[in-house]
Design a protein around this motif. Structure first.
Motif, PDB file in Angstrom:
ATOM      1  N   ARG A  53       1.065  -1.493   0.217  1.00 37.44           N
ATOM      2  CA  ARG A  53      -0.136   0.003   0.232  1.00 37.44           C
ATOM      3  C   ARG A  53       0.965   1.547   0.246  1.00 37.44           C
ATOM      4  NH1 ARG A  53      -4.792  -0.996   4.250  1.00 37.44           N
ATOM      5  NH2 ARG A  53      -5.537  -3.143   3.239  1.00 37.44           N
ATOM      6  N   ALA A 154      -5.089  -6.663  -5.678  1.00 32.43           N
ATOM      7  CA  ALA A 154      -6.020  -5.755  -6.033  1.00 32.43           C
ATOM      8  C   ALA A 154      -7.932  -6.386  -6.293  1.00 32.43           C
ATOM      9  CB  ALA A 154      -5.635  -5.102  -7.252  1.00 32.43           C
ATOM     10  N   TRP A 172      -4.569  -2.895  -3.685  1.00 31.92           N
ATOM     11  CA  TRP A 172      -4.927  -1.568  -4.247  1.00 31.92           C
ATOM     12  C   TRP A 172      -6.386  -2.204  -4.733  1.00 31.92           C
ATOM     13  CZ3 TRP A 172      -7.539  -1.702  -8.505  1.00 31.92           C
ATOM     14  CH2 TRP A 172      -7.358  -0.260  -9.973  1.00 31.92           C
TER      15      TRP A 172
END
Length: 361
Positions: A53, A154, A172
């Protein structure tokens, strides 16, 4: 009393409530706290997520020049094939070193224009049994295994309840083209702890996504669920790492330099400093997976030419190219082939990413 809604109706000689008459049943669901107790996040894996992150935030804030590549299957449906893909992607990341940051797509929810398979979270058995409880377990287990392999993950958050169960494992996230205009999703994004990519709308409009980015930076108070699964009032701090994802629209692609320049002007006027990502699939590739390499090469050329606006790209990729229908019996599904959008295969994926690293070295 014309104009007033009577909340009761008379049926079979008794008074019955009229709300929610089309709901057949509401089944209990495991609470976020209990799911996390069952499938906990170890400290060493939490460190991988925190580091990823932070790295993505630095890339978006122009403090890290590495390209960010969000890459992986359109959606996950096969645990064995998913983990084989993750292992290959991890080996590629090790080979690349610090030349690029690879984040694996791990999408468990699929927005549908009309109807269709809604993702592993909703139908993990691929048989319309709607075993959402098992879907949450599989999704969380896969995110843990992908992280254990050494990759950040993600995902796209669609239902606002889902982040309570999975967000601690995500590095993400995206808000899709169909939901960027939604107040509920903007509020949700304001409370998430990872960078959030907002896709431009399906008609190609950028303003909606940019407004969403700004809205998500603000504090919000809204209805949500607690760790124990009870309804509650959520208060957020705002997410400063929202950014634009260009995915094309009905009018055609929007990845070329003139569209990127236009997006940059709009972002500057809106006071949004974060860089953008280019989705090499969807409308940018005219929904043809064989055109993803064209988009990828063009965007790579823009980065090589000195673009400071583009942070990286997104690719839809699996072990083998193409896709297959979910209508065939489960045992007849081809291994490592998408059951939603068509993907490029592993060989092309590796070739594109290695070319990126070599070009930008």
């Amino acid at each position: 009393m014309g104009g007033l809604c009577n909340p009761w109706r008379r049926g079979k000689g008794v008074m019955e409530p009229t709300e929610n008459l089309n709901i057949e049943e509401i089944r209990p669901l495991i609470s976020p706290r209990d799911l996390k107790k069952e499938l906990p996040l170890p400290d060493n894996l939490a460190g991988i997520i925190i580091h990823a992150r932070d790295s993505i935030q630095r890339i978006l804030a122009r403090q890290d020049s590495r390209p960010l590549v969000i890459v992986g299957p359109c959606s996950l449906h096969d645990e064995e094939a998913t983990l084989e893909y993750a292992a290959r992607l991890r080996r590629l990341q090790v080979d690349l070193g610090e030349k690029a940051l690879l984040v694996m797509r791990a999408y468990f929810e699929k927005p549908r224009t009309t109807v269709g398979w809604k993702g592993m979270l909703y139908d993990p058995w691929l048989d319309e049994s709607d075993d959402i409880q098992e879907g949450f377990r599989r999704s969380r287990r896969l995110l843990l295994e992908i992280t254990r392999i050494g990759l950040p993950a993600a995902t796209e958050f669609l239902d606002p309840i889902v982040p309570q169960y999975l967000a601690d494992l995500v590095s993400w996230a995206s808000i899709g083209a169909r939901t960027a205009a939604s107040q509920i999703h903007r509020q949700m994004a304001s409370g998430l702890s990872m960078p959030i990519g907002f896709k431009n709308s399906t008609d190609g409009n950028l303003t909606i996504a940019i407004e969403a980015i700004k809205t998500a930076t603000r504090r919000h108070v809204f209805l949500g669920i607690t760790a124990d699964g009870q309804t509650g009032i959520a208060s957020t701090r705002g997410n400063p790492y929202g950014h634009l994802v260009l995915r094309g629209g009905i009018g055609g692609p929007n990845y070329q330099s003139e569209y990127v320049a236009f997006a940059e002007v709009l972002l500057r006027k809106a006071g949004v400093a974060n860089r953008i990502l280019i989705d090499c699939s969807h409308a940018n590739a005219n929904k043809d997976h064989r055109q993803q390499h064209v988009v990828f090469s063009d965007v790579l050329g823009q980065i090589r030419a000195g673009s400071q606006t583009i942070a990286g790209m997104m690719l839809e990729s699996f072990l083998f190219e193409g896709n297959q229908p979910t209508s065939v019996p489960k045992e007849q599904l081809r291994y490592g082939v998408s059951i939603t959008d068509r993907c490029i295969g592993w060989e092309e994926t590796e070739e594109l990413i290695r070319h990126l690293a070599k070009t930008l070295a």
